[in-house]
Design an enzyme around this catalytic site. Structure first.
Site, PDB file in Angstrom:
ATOM      1  CG  ASP A  64      -5.468   2.171   5.186  1.00 53.52           C
ATOM      2  OD1 ASP A  64      -6.654   2.347   5.526  1.00 53.52           O
ATOM      3  OD2 ASP A  64      -4.568   3.000   5.412  1.00 53.52           O
ATOM      4  CG  ASP A  66      -7.455   8.311   4.296  1.00 50.37           C
ATOM      5  OD1 ASP A  66      -7.442   8.863   3.187  1.00 50.37           O
ATOM      6  OD2 ASP A  66      -8.438   8.320   5.053  1.00 50.37           O
TER       7      ASP A  66
END
Length: 174
Positions: A64, A66
Site C-alpha cells: 500500500d 499511504d
C-alpha cells in the site's frame, strides 16, 4: 475429568458459534454488495496484470502507499521530505533499502486506494522505481462500505505466494 471435558466442549461450541457468526456476517456483507459479487464472478475477465512469463519472480509483494510507505499532509510537519503544490510528504524510514532488496526477490506491486495522479506524483519521487513492477490505483479497487477493497485474486498471481502490506485490513478482505 468429566467436568473439564464438558467445559472444553462448551468452550469449543462458543468458538464455533463465533466462527459461524463471522461467516454469516461475511455472507450478508456480500449479499449487500453486488459490485463485489460481480467482481468475484468476473475475476478471470478482469485481470489487472499481464500473465506471468519466465522472468516473473515466483513470489509477489503488494504494498500500500499511504500510511504504509508514505505519509502526506497539506500542513508542514517535522521530518517532511518533499514539498510540491503545498503537499508535504514523508517517507517510511529505510523505504529505499526495502524496495531495493524486495525488488530482487519479489514482483513488487504498489496497490493504493489513492487517486492515480497523486499516487504517480508520490511514486515519481522515489529514488529507486525500477524495483516496482506494477502500479494499481483506486480505480482498480472495489468501493464498498466506505473502503476501497483490493481484490488480489484479480491480479492473476498465486495467492499462496503473496504478501500484502497494508495499514487497513478492510482493504484486502477479499
Amino acid at each position: 475429568a468429566e467436568n473439564n471435558e464438558a467445559q472444553r466442549v462448551d468452550n469449543s461450541n462458543v468458538f464455533m458459534n463465533s466462527i459461524d457468526c463471522q461467516i454469516i456476517y461475511c455472507l450478508e456483507y456480500f449479499k449487500a454488495a453486488p459490485e463485489i459479487i460481480k467482481s468475484i464472478e468476473n475475476r478471470d475477465s478482469m485481470k489487472l496484470l499481464p500473465d506471468k512469463n519466465e522472468f516473473t519472480p515466483e513470489y509477489w509483494l503488494v504494498l500500500d502507499l499511504d500510511e504504509t510507505l508514505v505519509h502526506w499532509s497539506i500542513y508542514p510537519f517535522e521530518g517532511h521530505d518533499e514539498v510540491q503544490k503545498s503537499i508535504y510528504i514523508s517517507y517510511r524510514p529505510y523505504l529505499y533499502q526495502l524496495l531495493e532488496r524486495v525488488g530482487q526477490v519479489f514482483e513488487v506491486v504498489i496497490f493504493t486506494a489513492g487517486m492515480q495522479d497523486y499516487a504517480d506524483w508520490a511514486l515519481e519521487s522515489f529514488t529507486n522505481q525500477s524495483s516496482i513492477s506494477y502500479r494499481l490505483y483506486r480505480h482498480h479497487a472495489i468501493s464498498c462500505e466506505g473502503y476501497y477493497v483490493k481484490d488480489l485474486s484479480r491480479i492473476g498471481r498465486n495467492l499462496k505466494r503473496t504478501i500484502i502490506v497494508d495499514n487497513i485490513a478492510e482493504n484486502f478482505k477479499l
